[in-house]
Design a protein around this motif. Structure first.
Motif, PDB file in Angstrom:
ATOM      1  N   LEU A   1       2.856  72.602  -5.057  1.00 13.17           N
ATOM      2  CA  LEU A   1       3.488  73.894  -5.332  1.00 13.17           C
ATOM      3  C   LEU A   1       4.005  74.512  -4.031  1.00 13.17           C
ATOM      4  O   LEU A   1       5.142  74.969  -3.952  1.00 13.17           O
TER       5      LEU A   1
ATOM      6  N   LEU B   1       7.940  71.430  -9.441  1.00 12.36           N
ATOM      7  CA  LEU B   1       7.488  72.743  -8.967  1.00 12.36           C
ATOM      8  C   LEU B   1       8.565  73.434  -8.142  1.00 12.36           C
ATOM      9  O   LEU B   1       8.556  74.657  -8.007  1.00 12.36           O
TER      10      LEU B   1
ATOM     11  N   PRO C   1       1.391  76.286 -12.367  1.00 11.91           N
ATOM     12  CA  PRO C   1       1.839  75.018 -11.760  1.00 11.91           C
ATOM     13  C   PRO C   1       0.897  73.857 -12.045  1.00 11.91           C
ATOM     14  O   PRO C   1       1.288  72.698 -11.896  1.00 11.91           O
TER      15      PRO C   1
END
Lengths: 340, 340
Positions: free
Chosen positions: B150, B179, B308
């Motif tokens: 992320l 992401l 995420p």
């Protein structure tokens, strides 16, 4: 009229050429006040660019408008104007974003041949910027510098995110690199490190505002820049050469998170992805959108705030254009100004 | 304690390793709550990185602090913490500039081996960010994603100057690319074009906010992105692969003056200088300074504003780490989460 024609490497002649005329309703025709020889003209002169047949040459110009096409709205006969090496409409998406050299309708001026008594300028309203009235004669060299080398140095400094308090290194001591020094100081840099091995160019760099001179290059030059910057590298680096060595030197001399402004036209350069990746630098550049900066630069010149015309260290009659090339090719001159 | 050790390509074993201890007064030791397998771990697994002797592996971690050294000031035993793949002091000049992965005192976490029951974390105060209290169990995958993929996707979007109203293209549909899609939407992108040839990844890209999917790549993929952007190219492009083709595809899909955020670790890439020069793009990237973004990302996860952790499509006991590698190597899983 007469103008320069390149016939072959090393063979530039001043000869009779067809008079330029209004071909498109957006054209202007200008009478040349001053033109000059560019470092990039030397690629053809030295045989690095192919020459298939005799061709007009030159792309830097200050002139007086003689005639405009039916669709030209803002440019008028009698104005003293400056334009850049690409004609651009200044209205397309790329132009509006400030990348006039990527204009969807761009026309390269080199092929039209600005080293001449007169010149056709396409897309006149988008391309040309008029000076305020008739400039004093001593301002003409600076206005001519704005046409390319000043605008290119200014773009390099902008691309390198030069700003107040920053430390800037400049790779390359040709006209563009020297004017990159000037631009960096004008944009507020606290420290400007010029990388140059030539005493006369070092002196001009200092006059333009360089605070430090590094006379080595490659790894040694990078080490010197790091020594001057607490081991970190410069915040902003201007790359104004375009060789493998100079590009890698610029990247290596930049601190993590710093910015490299690349305006040296890349010749045979391949940037190793891993070197770039682990450098953490920002890279930006390309053929400078000089048009973006012309109004501001012409203003600074008219106010006599800057004197970029000092990069011209040889002035010749246009008829001696061949000698102008020779002097630059042999590095007897930084840049040759030609007066019709 | 037990942890993963890579002995040779394709040979990851779960075995007894020395218990981590406080070696430096700035260290912490954490008990692992969750760890995972990274796409970059596959380089060693596939033999692209040399393995001279059996070595611990893994660099993504969420853990509970068990012990801290005498000089640790802000991190305390009992805290649930997240860190990134480089330990960093967060005080040096590079860290202060937001480039913690260029920290003058950085320590690679991979060599310490996070795929284990416990882990020594150097420079604990600089490296670790504590969650607010003990996070709900269902937030752990997302916190673990923040540790690398992320944070890397977020950096890519930031490097690509994603912002409100912009059109973003994402090259790469691994965890980082996906992401990157999420980050682009969170950062205000109006349109996000995910480039993916896999139905399941396309679906997740859409759930993360992709508005368009391009299933072709190379020149054809670039042409499709241009078709979607009035022929201009995307404002921002995220490069999350790191091959020659993906890097050149990212550059070519970007409009003049646009920005490419490069986070795919470059393998065998050489960027032709002239292609870059005439593209007019901005390039920036590198090993993501995840630490810069951790406080913000942990906050968004705790507020349940982003999810995420959905990139983990396989969860295994840590003891089955070998199967975790196999599943990713054979592309049966996007990303494997491991629970001690």
């Amino acid at each position: 009229m007469r103008g320069a024609v390149i016939h072959a490497p090393g063979d530039v002649r001043f000869e009779e050429r067809a008079d330029p005329t209004i071909e498109q309703p957006t054209d202007a025709v200008i009478r040349m006040v001053a033109t000059c020889v560019c470092g990039s003209d030397l690629w053809s002169y030295r045989g690095d660019n192919r020459i298939d047949h005799p061709q007009p040459i030159g792309h830097e110009y200050v002139g007086v408008v003689e005639e405009v096409g039916a669709d030209v709205r803002t440019i008028r006969p009698g104005q003293t104007v400056v334009g850049s090496f690409f004609a651009s409409d200044n209205t397309c998406a790329h132009c509006r974003a400030g990348y006039q050299t990527a204009c969807l309708h761009r026309v390269g001026m080199g092929g039209l041949g600005a080293q001449a008594e007169r010149l056709r300028v396409p897309l006149a309203d988008g391309t040309l910027v008029a000076a305020s009235g008739t400039p004093d004669a001593d301002l003409v060299p600076s206005l001519l510098a704005a046409s390319d080398v000043l605008g290119t140095g200014w773009f390099a400094a902008t691309a390198a995110e030069v700003g107040p308090g920053k430390t800037v290194a400049v790779v390359g001591d040709g006209a563009v690199g020297l004017l990159g020094v000037l631009a960096a100081r004008e944009l507020g840099a606290e420290r400007v490190i010029a990388m140059s091995r030539h005493a006369s160019r070092q002196a001009l760099a200092r006059e333009f505002g360089a605070t430090d001179i590094v006379t080595t290059r490659g790894d040694e030059g990078v080490a010197e820049v790091k020594d001057l910057t607490d081991g970190l590298g410069a915040d902003s680096v201007i790359e104004a050469v375009g060789t493998q060595q100079s590009v890698m030197q610029a990247i290596a001399a930049t601190r993590a998170g710093g910015h490299v402004g690349m305006v040296g036209v890349a010749h045979g350069v391949a940037i190793p992805g891993d070197r770039l990746f682990y450098s953490f630098v920002h890279l930006h550049g390309g053929p400078a959108p000089v048009r973006r900066f012309l109004p501001e630069l012409i203003g600074l010149i008219e106010q006599r705030a800057i004197d970029p015309g000092r990069v011209f260290d040889l002035t010749l009659p246009l008829s001696e254009v061949a000698e102008g090339y020779r002097a630059m090719d042999e590095r007897r001159a930084i840049k040759t100004l030609l007066v019709p």
